[in-house]
Design an enzyme around this catalytic site. Sequence first.
Site, short mmCIF file in Angstrom:
data_model
loop_
_atom_site.label_atom_id
_atom_site.label_comp_id
_atom_site.label_asym_id
_atom_site.label_seq_id
_atom_site.Cartn_x
_atom_site.Cartn_y
_atom_site.Cartn_z
N SER A 85 8.26 -2.19 -5.78
CA SER A 85 7.61 -2.72 -4.86
C SER A 85 6.41 -3.58 -5.31
O SER A 85 5.82 -5.44 -4.70
CB SER A 85 7.61 -2.23 -3.73
OG SER A 85 6.50 -0.70 -4.26
N ASP A 246 -0.66 -1.17 5.28
CA ASP A 246 -0.22 0.27 5.01
C ASP A 246 -1.38 1.26 4.33
O ASP A 246 -1.30 2.40 4.16
CB ASP A 246 0.76 0.94 4.65
CG ASP A 246 1.01 0.19 3.31
OD1 ASP A 246 0.49 -0.78 2.24
OD2 ASP A 246 1.77 0.00 2.26
N HIS A 249 0.22 -0.73 -0.15
CA HIS A 249 1.01 -2.11 -1.19
C HIS A 249 -0.78 -2.97 -0.78
O HIS A 249 -1.29 -2.81 -0.13
CB HIS A 249 1.95 -2.56 -0.76
CG HIS A 249 3.02 -1.55 -0.65
ND1 HIS A 249 3.94 -0.62 -0.29
CD2 HIS A 249 4.02 -1.44 -2.27
CE1 HIS A 249 4.59 0.22 -0.34
NE2 HIS A 249 4.37 -0.45 -1.31
#
Length: 353
Positions: A85, A246, A249
Amino acid sequence: MPGAQDSRARVARRIATAAAYGGGGLGLLGVGLVGLLLTESKLAIQAIGVLETVPPKADGVYGEAFADRCAAPQAPLVLAVLGDSTGAGLGVARARETPGALLAAGLASVAERPVRLVNVARSGGRSADLPGQLEQALRNRPDIAVIMIGANDVTRHSPAQVAVRQLGEAVAALRANGCEVVVGTCPDLGTIKPVRPPLRWVARRLSRQLAAAQTIAVVEAGGRTVSLGSLLGPEFAARPEMFAADRYHPSAQGYATAAMAVLPSVCAALGLWPEEERPSAAVPGESVLPVALAAAAAAGRAGTEVAAVEAEGTGRRWALLRHRLRVGAEAPAEPGADPGNTSASSHAGAGDG
């Protein structure tokens, strides 16, 4: 700390050796501690939550205006991004805020040549996913590949030696196809705020050990690495704006910091960054060390590049540590926009905050 670096170097070499020879399990933790960590991991995942978004698609050509300015237009350089990611850009809303777009626009500016971005990184990606991503990337005949991988190997308890072997094989395959490779190694997971001790301490230890072992495998396969360790570390821990909603990230500003630490190494791999070919003596911020020691040192200092070098008079491949100057980048224009839109200041703000 020299003692800590020596210990990290020994463990990294053990992992890399097991990876190279297909060794079995390499236990770093006791069974009881593993059980505790699994419980702590579930609690951390609940605290972190899940981003209900997908990374924006940033593939395309950057710096097309350079082709118009050139008397003899060149085909675009092809930049492939592989990994998890972090490579995909999860946590931002705009394509121009992803690390791939930042790297493509920055490379176009330095090369004064269009760059075509092909991003095959996927959220949740582990080293085991690299063969599939590699197949997609090689269809586009990349000139340079950037791989960001490792965090999910730690959090999902992938055997370190297996993950390292998979990464080394991917780098070797890219190099065999004439592609230069830069790997952003596993970030320091001990600085993620929702992760509490003792999981935080173990996460830091395992992520740094994996980063060091990754470096050994990558350098020996013909690539170079850049430590992303504390780019998700002290600077991020002290600056909440570096994280997305979050708190795990990176935000747009966080991705810009990480991408611009990697950009000089991407340019150097393509011969676009001024430097001595064979440094005869160490210069400030540089040193030549055995690969394992270089890997251990880099794991503890963010933004440090490690690349193979032959030490004078030995005929052996050692490694050169280089802490390159980091350049900032404003979020670049979308593919096809004027390259003049890239400049030297960090973009601010989280895409989904």
